[in-house]
Design an enzyme around this catalytic site. Structure first.
Site, mmCIF file in Angstrom:
data_model
loop_
_atom_site.group_PDB
_atom_site.id
_atom_site.type_symbol
_atom_site.label_atom_id
_atom_site.label_comp_id
_atom_site.label_asym_id
_atom_site.label_seq_id
_atom_site.Cartn_x
_atom_site.Cartn_y
_atom_site.Cartn_z
ATOM 1 N N SER A 263 0.799 -1.246 0.000
ATOM 2 C CA SER A 263 0.000 0.000 0.000
ATOM 3 C C SER A 263 0.823 1.284 0.000
ATOM 4 O O SER A 263 0.257 2.362 -0.159
ATOM 5 C CB SER A 263 -0.928 0.012 1.205
ATOM 6 O OG SER A 263 -2.020 -0.820 0.952
ATOM 7 N N LYS B 157 0.362 3.645 -2.803
ATOM 8 C CA LYS B 157 -0.871 4.428 -2.985
ATOM 9 C C LYS B 157 -0.649 5.944 -3.033
ATOM 10 O O LYS B 157 -1.182 6.601 -3.933
ATOM 11 C CB LYS B 157 -1.894 4.053 -1.914
ATOM 12 C CG LYS B 157 -2.435 2.628 -2.069
ATOM 13 C CD LYS B 157 -3.231 2.191 -0.846
ATOM 14 C CE LYS B 157 -3.860 0.821 -1.034
ATOM 15 N NZ LYS B 157 -4.486 0.325 0.207
ATOM 16 N N TYR C 90 -3.194 -2.027 -10.551
ATOM 17 C CA TYR C 90 -3.156 -1.901 -9.087
ATOM 18 C C TYR C 90 -2.307 -3.002 -8.443
ATOM 19 O O TYR C 90 -1.432 -2.730 -7.615
ATOM 20 C CB TYR C 90 -4.589 -1.926 -8.518
ATOM 21 C CG TYR C 90 -4.609 -2.016 -7.020
ATOM 22 C CD1 TYR C 90 -4.176 -0.946 -6.236
ATOM 23 C CD2 TYR C 90 -5.011 -3.183 -6.360
ATOM 24 C CE1 TYR C 90 -4.158 -1.035 -4.841
ATOM 25 C CE2 TYR C 90 -4.988 -3.279 -4.981
ATOM 26 C CZ TYR C 90 -4.561 -2.202 -4.227
ATOM 27 O OH TYR C 90 -4.518 -2.290 -2.860
ATOM 28 N N TYR D 207 -4.903 4.177 7.862
ATOM 29 C CA TYR D 207 -6.232 3.544 7.889
ATOM 30 C C TYR D 207 -6.986 3.866 9.175
ATOM 31 O O TYR D 207 -7.035 5.009 9.599
ATOM 32 C CB TYR D 207 -6.122 2.016 7.722
ATOM 33 C CG TYR D 207 -5.244 1.601 6.592
ATOM 34 C CD1 TYR D 207 -5.530 2.002 5.291
ATOM 35 C CD2 TYR D 207 -4.120 0.814 6.798
ATOM 36 C CE1 TYR D 207 -4.729 1.612 4.238
ATOM 37 C CE2 TYR D 207 -3.322 0.418 5.745
ATOM 38 C CZ TYR D 207 -3.628 0.833 4.472
ATOM 39 O OH TYR D 207 -2.829 0.452 3.446
ATOM 40 N N VAL E 93 1.108 -3.849 3.868
ATOM 41 C CA VAL E 93 0.977 -5.147 4.540
ATOM 42 C C VAL E 93 2.212 -6.041 4.462
ATOM 43 O O VAL E 93 2.253 -7.082 5.105
ATOM 44 C CB VAL E 93 -0.244 -5.971 4.053
ATOM 45 C CG1 VAL E 93 -1.534 -5.434 4.611
ATOM 46 C CG2 VAL E 93 -0.277 -6.091 2.551
HETATM 47 N N1 GLN Z 1 -2.006 -5.249 -2.177
HETATM 48 C C1 GLN Z 1 -2.630 -5.148 -0.894
HETATM 49 C C2 GLN Z 1 -4.128 -5.315 -1.025
HETATM 50 O O1 GLN Z 1 -4.685 -4.800 -1.928
HETATM 51 C C3 GLN Z 1 -2.277 -3.834 -0.281
HETATM 52 C C4 GLN Z 1 -2.871 -3.655 1.090
HETATM 53 C C5 GLN Z 1 -1.958 -2.983 2.078
HETATM 54 O O2 GLN Z 1 -0.739 -2.938 1.960
HETATM 55 N N2 GLN Z 1 -2.548 -2.511 3.155
HETATM 56 O O3 GLN Z 1 -4.775 -5.945 -0.231
#
Ligand code: GLN
Length: 311
Positions: free
Chosen positions: A66, A69, A191, A243, A261
């Site tokens: 993420s 992003k 994505y 988040y 993550v």
């Molecule tokens: N690729 C992961 C997902 O879409 C990214 C989520 C994350 O890093 N929080 O679930």
């Protein structure tokens, strides 16, 4: 901010202090991520003068997840401008987990670019004429924010593509409301590929330092991000980057930041430095446990909180 020698001493101390903290779990919902070594632990700071301060496993590679992003959001703003981008994604914290299947009930847009829904909407805006062109262009732009060649981890990409039903559901929901176009599989490929870019902790600190340095990479001098939109990125990082821990993070750490993550956290101390911590064990919200501990203490010790009176 402390001087370089003091900072080196401090991160060495924090690395030592939190090395034995083994709470949390490595993410396994993307099966390939479960192969990470849970003990890996690295801390890196890049100043806007281009000085690096590191300790631990800062050269170990993992997928950016993420943390892509905010970078993709910057590129969408650069390509389309604010008005067009914000027709597809909001800037409101959702207070919900990163992968929640929800849109703003009034506007039908995803809440913000830092949750999966918002990032998928952004991916649909920056995807190329064909799947490989879009990914290639993303990599090319991202390379400007570091000093290495970056590439996609094909095993993670495949793992996430095969198991990403939740993100697919989000994409179809957004298509239903006209937030993204009909090329749904193409958007998802963009994505998932963005999330699968391999980085190390030095890369993340340098990317953050590039944002802190008005968009200019402090090591190479490349214009990695347009200065016109670094404010937009920082504002959404501050309010949405962690988040459903974003409020607590803003209160206790006060540094615009983004977690992923795979275990990375990237923080931007505007006009001063980029900071990155890597440790793959995550708490229930998907944020690195050691990462949070290090950032909290580093921010406290160095007076990094955006609203600190004595810095
Ligand atoms: N690729 C992961 C997902 O879409 C990214 C989520 C994350 O890093 N929080 O679930």
């Amino acid at each position: 901010m402390l001087n370089i020698a003091e900072l080196q001493q401090l991160i060495t101390h924090l690395h030592e202090k939190y090395r034995d903290l083994d709470e949390g779990e490595v993410a396994t919902y993307i099966p390939e991520l479960g192969k990470a070594n849970p003990d890996h632990f690295g801390i890196c700071v890049y100043t806007v003068e281009g000085q690096e301060i590191s300790i631990g496993d800062t050269g170990v590679e993992y997928t950016i997840q993420s943390i892509c992003k905010p970078l993709a959001f910057a590129y969408a703003l650069e390509d389309l401008g604010r008005d067009k981008t914000l027709m597809h994604v909001g800037v409101e914290p959702s207070g919900d987990s990163f992968n929640s299947i929800e849109l703003d009930p009034v506007s039908r847009r995803p809440y913000n670019p830092m949750v999966n829904a918002g990032a998928i909407a952004v991916a649909s805006l920056i995807k190329g004429e064909n799947p490989e062109a879009g990914v290639g262009r993303f990599l090319e732009r991202l390379c400007k924010a570091t000093d290495r060649n970056l590439r996609v981890d094909q095993a993670v990409l495949q793992s996430e593509t095969l198991t990403g039903s939740r993100n697919k559901a989000i994409a179809y929901l957004m298509h239903n409301f006209g937030v993204i176009d009909t090329e749904i599989e193409h958007t998802l490929h963009q994505y998932f590929s963005q999330c699968s870019v391999l980085v190390n902790t030095r890369d993340l600190a340098l990317m953050a330092a590039s944002i802190a340095n008005l968009g200019e990479n402090p090591v190479t001098g490349a214009e990695a991000f347009s200065v016109q939109y670094t404010r937009d990125v920082l504002a959404t990082l501050f309010t949405c980057g962690m988040y459903n821990y974003a409020g607590e993070w803003a209160y206790r750490v006060g540094v615009p930041a983004k977690s992923g993550v795979s275990g990375g956290i990237m923080g931007v101390v505007n006009r001063e430095a980029g900071i990155a911590v890597y440790s793959p064990r995550l708490d229930a919200r998907g944020n690195s446990v050691r990462g949070i501990a290090v950032f909290r203490e580093l921010a406290e010790e160095c007076g990094l909180h955006a609203f600190d009176v004595f810095a």
